[in-house]
Design a protein around this motif. Structure first.
Motif, PDB file in Angstrom:
ATOM      1  N   VAL A   1       0.970  -4.931 -11.739  1.00 20.67           N
ATOM      2  CA  VAL A   1       1.997  -5.801 -11.012  1.00 20.67           C
ATOM      3  C   VAL A   1       2.625  -6.903 -11.652  1.00 20.67           C
ATOM      4  O   VAL A   1       1.879  -7.861 -12.107  1.00 20.67           O
ATOM      5  N   ARG A   2       3.680  -7.034 -11.725  1.00 23.39           N
ATOM      6  CA  ARG A   2       4.434  -8.206 -12.344  1.00 23.39           C
ATOM      7  C   ARG A   2       5.318  -8.502 -11.152  1.00 23.39           C
ATOM      8  O   ARG A   2       6.180  -8.092 -10.667  1.00 23.39           O
ATOM      9  N   LYS A   3       5.045  -9.879 -10.679  1.00 21.53           N
ATOM     10  CA  LYS A   3       5.385 -10.621  -9.523  1.00 21.53           C
ATOM     11  C   LYS A   3       6.491 -11.652 -10.219  1.00 21.53           C
ATOM     12  O   LYS A   3       6.346 -12.357 -10.735  1.00 21.53           O
TER      13      LYS A   3
ATOM     14  N   TYR B   1       8.372  -7.282  -6.741  1.00 19.28           N
ATOM     15  CA  TYR B   1       7.173  -6.704  -7.579  1.00 19.28           C
ATOM     16  C   TYR B   1       7.666  -5.509  -8.350  1.00 19.28           C
ATOM     17  O   TYR B   1       8.158  -4.697  -7.559  1.00 19.28           O
ATOM     18  N   LEU B   2       7.326  -5.784  -9.318  1.00 20.07           N
ATOM     19  CA  LEU B   2       7.268  -4.691 -10.387  1.00 20.07           C
ATOM     20  C   LEU B   2       5.999  -3.899 -10.648  1.00 20.07           C
ATOM     21  O   LEU B   2       5.340  -4.558 -11.131  1.00 20.07           O
ATOM     22  N   LEU B   3       5.976  -2.484 -10.245  1.00 24.00           N
ATOM     23  CA  LEU B   3       4.473  -1.800 -10.485  1.00 24.00           C
ATOM     24  C   LEU B   3       4.740  -0.681 -11.404  1.00 24.00           C
ATOM     25  O   LEU B   3       5.649  -0.102 -11.519  1.00 24.00           O
ATOM     26  N   ARG B   4       3.614  -0.477 -12.230  1.00 18.27           N
ATOM     27  CA  ARG B   4       3.521   0.643 -13.007  1.00 18.27           C
ATOM     28  C   ARG B   4       1.958   0.998 -13.455  1.00 18.27           C
ATOM     29  O   ARG B   4       1.104  -0.139 -13.090  1.00 18.27           O
TER      30      ARG B   4
ATOM     31  N   GLY C   1       0.871  -1.250   0.075  1.00 19.61           N
ATOM     32  CA  GLY C   1      -0.006  -0.104  -0.170  1.00 19.61           C
ATOM     33  C   GLY C   1       0.926   1.039  -0.165  1.00 19.61           C
ATOM     34  O   GLY C   1       0.625   2.096  -0.641  1.00 19.61           O
ATOM     35  N   ARG C   2       1.981   1.042   0.636  1.00 19.37           N
ATOM     36  CA  ARG C   2       2.773   2.618   0.725  1.00 19.37           C
ATOM     37  C   ARG C   2       3.701   2.519  -0.422  1.00 19.37           C
ATOM     38  O   ARG C   2       3.683   3.774  -1.068  1.00 19.37           O
ATOM     39  N   LEU C   3       3.856   1.619  -1.271  1.00 17.97           N
ATOM     40  CA  LEU C   3       4.580   1.580  -2.290  1.00 17.97           C
ATOM     41  C   LEU C   3       3.837   2.119  -3.440  1.00 17.97           C
ATOM     42  O   LEU C   3       4.107   2.980  -4.328  1.00 17.97           O
ATOM     43  N   LEU C   4       2.655   1.476  -3.353  1.00 19.38           N
ATOM     44  CA  LEU C   4       1.462   2.303  -4.335  1.00 19.38           C
ATOM     45  C   LEU C   4       1.448   3.758  -4.167  1.00 19.38           C
ATOM     46  O   LEU C   4       1.446   4.594  -5.061  1.00 19.38           O
ATOM     47  N   THR C   5       1.385   4.294  -2.795  1.00 18.68           N
ATOM     48  CA  THR C   5       1.377   5.507  -2.766  1.00 18.68           C
ATOM     49  C   THR C   5       2.651   6.320  -3.063  1.00 18.68           C
ATOM     50  O   THR C   5       2.538   7.522  -3.726  1.00 18.68           O
TER      51      THR C   5
ATOM     52  N   ARG D   1       7.941   3.968 -12.324  1.00 20.55           N
ATOM     53  CA  ARG D   1       7.989   2.540 -12.012  1.00 20.55           C
ATOM     54  C   ARG D   1       8.299   2.438 -10.560  1.00 20.55           C
ATOM     55  O   ARG D   1       8.877   3.426  -9.810  1.00 20.55           O
ATOM     56  N   ALA D   2       7.916   1.454 -10.008  1.00 19.65           N
ATOM     57  CA  ALA D   2       8.153   0.821  -8.519  1.00 19.65           C
ATOM     58  C   ALA D   2       8.523  -0.353  -8.612  1.00 19.65           C
ATOM     59  O   ALA D   2       8.122  -1.383  -8.930  1.00 19.65           O
TER      60      ALA D   2
END
Length: 375
Positions: free
Chosen positions: A346-348, A321-324, A261-265, A282-283
């Motif tokens: 999310v790519r896990k 976890y790769l987020l975009r 949740g905080r990384l999404l933030t 990216r995260a």
């Protein structure tokens, strides 16, 4: 292990009981005298100085000489018990000269803001190295010490330890340490890596947890919570020296501390504050006892080709976890209001099972997943 000859020799006790006995007596005496009001605090200020340590026989060359490595590499380790396989991979990369050539054993440099050289003997045993050297850089003055440049320029790989990334930001930003390190990594393509806070400082955007840290629930409820959602974009004067981490924010201890949740933030803030576009931001989150191995080689059209692999300690089912944001994501971001951020892809990348993809949505601070599982 040999300490810098201008300083007392140190023990390499694995638990960090490495302070010289003479120095320990001096600290105890200084403490007693300070309590009695007989000396000034300046006499007990050794902890503020640069400390340097050698394990092995340091060399004055890079493993592949004055040539840039054809493959650039980075290790993002999520904290907890160190992943030996990641260090072995990093050591191999620092001597991979290309065209099937292997360079000479070189120096691996460990950089930290406090603590001791306990890492040195541990890493030294994991591959062909001339030496592992540690520099402890606990202040801005220490980070501007000219002595550092020799250590950095002769490093075949660089490792940042865990700790407090707020200290790294406050002590090292804009200093000789940051500038020379960035130039050295960019010029020669040497591997760079870090664990926990040391991993988080490698990305272009860094959450520095200063003056206080934040949980996922708190971040989703207010992405602008004062003194808690503190993201910086100016640690690296010229941008992160490992190009694939440009436009990226990272987080560690990921699953164990429920940090999705905080990384999404953080990703939402990077986009909403205009630092990177939704298309390029990216995260990356990495679990404990897990490491994401990143390597890049020049592509045929000039764009680098990036290879990713996740490794973990035996028996640990860790992942990266790769987020975009998707092209049709929506973002509602305002101080004092809960986050809305939809269609985050999310790519896990697990260490011991097949990769997967799924979608996360945040609606009014409430997080949901297309699979029913956040992780």
């Amino acid at each position: 292990m040999k300490k810098n000859p201008t300083r007392p020799a140190m023990s390499g006790h694995p638990q960090g009981q490495g302070r010289p006995r003479t120095a320990l007596r001096a600290v105890l005496l200084a403490t007693a005298l300070l309590s009695a009001g007989l000396v000034t605090p300046a006499l007990a200020a050794n902890k503020a100085r640069l400390s340097t340590y050698d394990h092995g026989k340091p060399v004055d060359y890079l493993p592949c000489g004055a040539y840039a490595l054809p493959t650039r590499a980075a290790v993002l380790m999520g904290g907890g018990l160190d992943v030996k396989e990641a260090f072995r991979w990093m050591i191999e990369r620092m001597a991979d000269c290309g065209s099937g050539l292997t360079g000479r054993p070189g120096n691996l440099l460990v950089i930290r803001a406090g603590g001791n050289p306990a890492y040195d003997s541990f890493i030294y045993k994991l591959g062909k190295l001339a030496a592992v050297q540690t520099v402890v850089v606990p202040t801005v003055d220490a980070a501007n010490s000219t002595e550092l440049e020799g250590y950095i320029r002769k490093a075949g790989a660089i490792w940042f330890t865990g700790g407090d990334q707020g200290d790294y930001y406050n002590f090292w930003k804009g200093t000789l340490l940051e500038r020379v390190l960035s130039d050295h990594v960019r010029t020669y393509g040497i591997p760079v890596g870090g664990t926990s806070a040391g991993m988080m400082i490698l990305s272009q955007y860094a959450y520095i947890a200063s003056p206080s840290t934040i949980t996922s629930a708190e971040a989703l409820a207010d992405p602008f919570k004062p003194d808690a959602v503190t993201i910086k974009r100016d640690f690296w004067t010229y941008g992160t020296p490992f190009e694939p981490l440009s436009g990226t924010v990272t987080d560690s201890h990921f699953d164990a501390r429920d940090r999705m949740g905080r990384l999404l933030t953080f990703l939402a803030r990077v986009i909403g504050d205009g630092w990177s576009s939704a298309a390029t931001a990216r995260a990356i989150g990495v679990d404990q006892e897990t490491a994401l191995l990143m390597s890049t080689t020049p592509g045929s059209a000039g764009a680098p080709s990036v290879t990713l692999r996740t490794v973990a300690n035996p028996g640990v089912d860790g992942a990266a976890y790769l987020l975009r944001a998707a092209s049709n994501s929506s973002l509602v971001l305002a101080p004092g209001l809960p986050l809305t951020f939809t269609r985050v892809q999310v790519r896990k990348l697990p260490a011991i099972s097949a990769p997967s993809t799924y979608e996360l949505n945040v609606d009014g601070g409430q997080l949901s997943s297309s699979t029913g599982s956040t992780y």
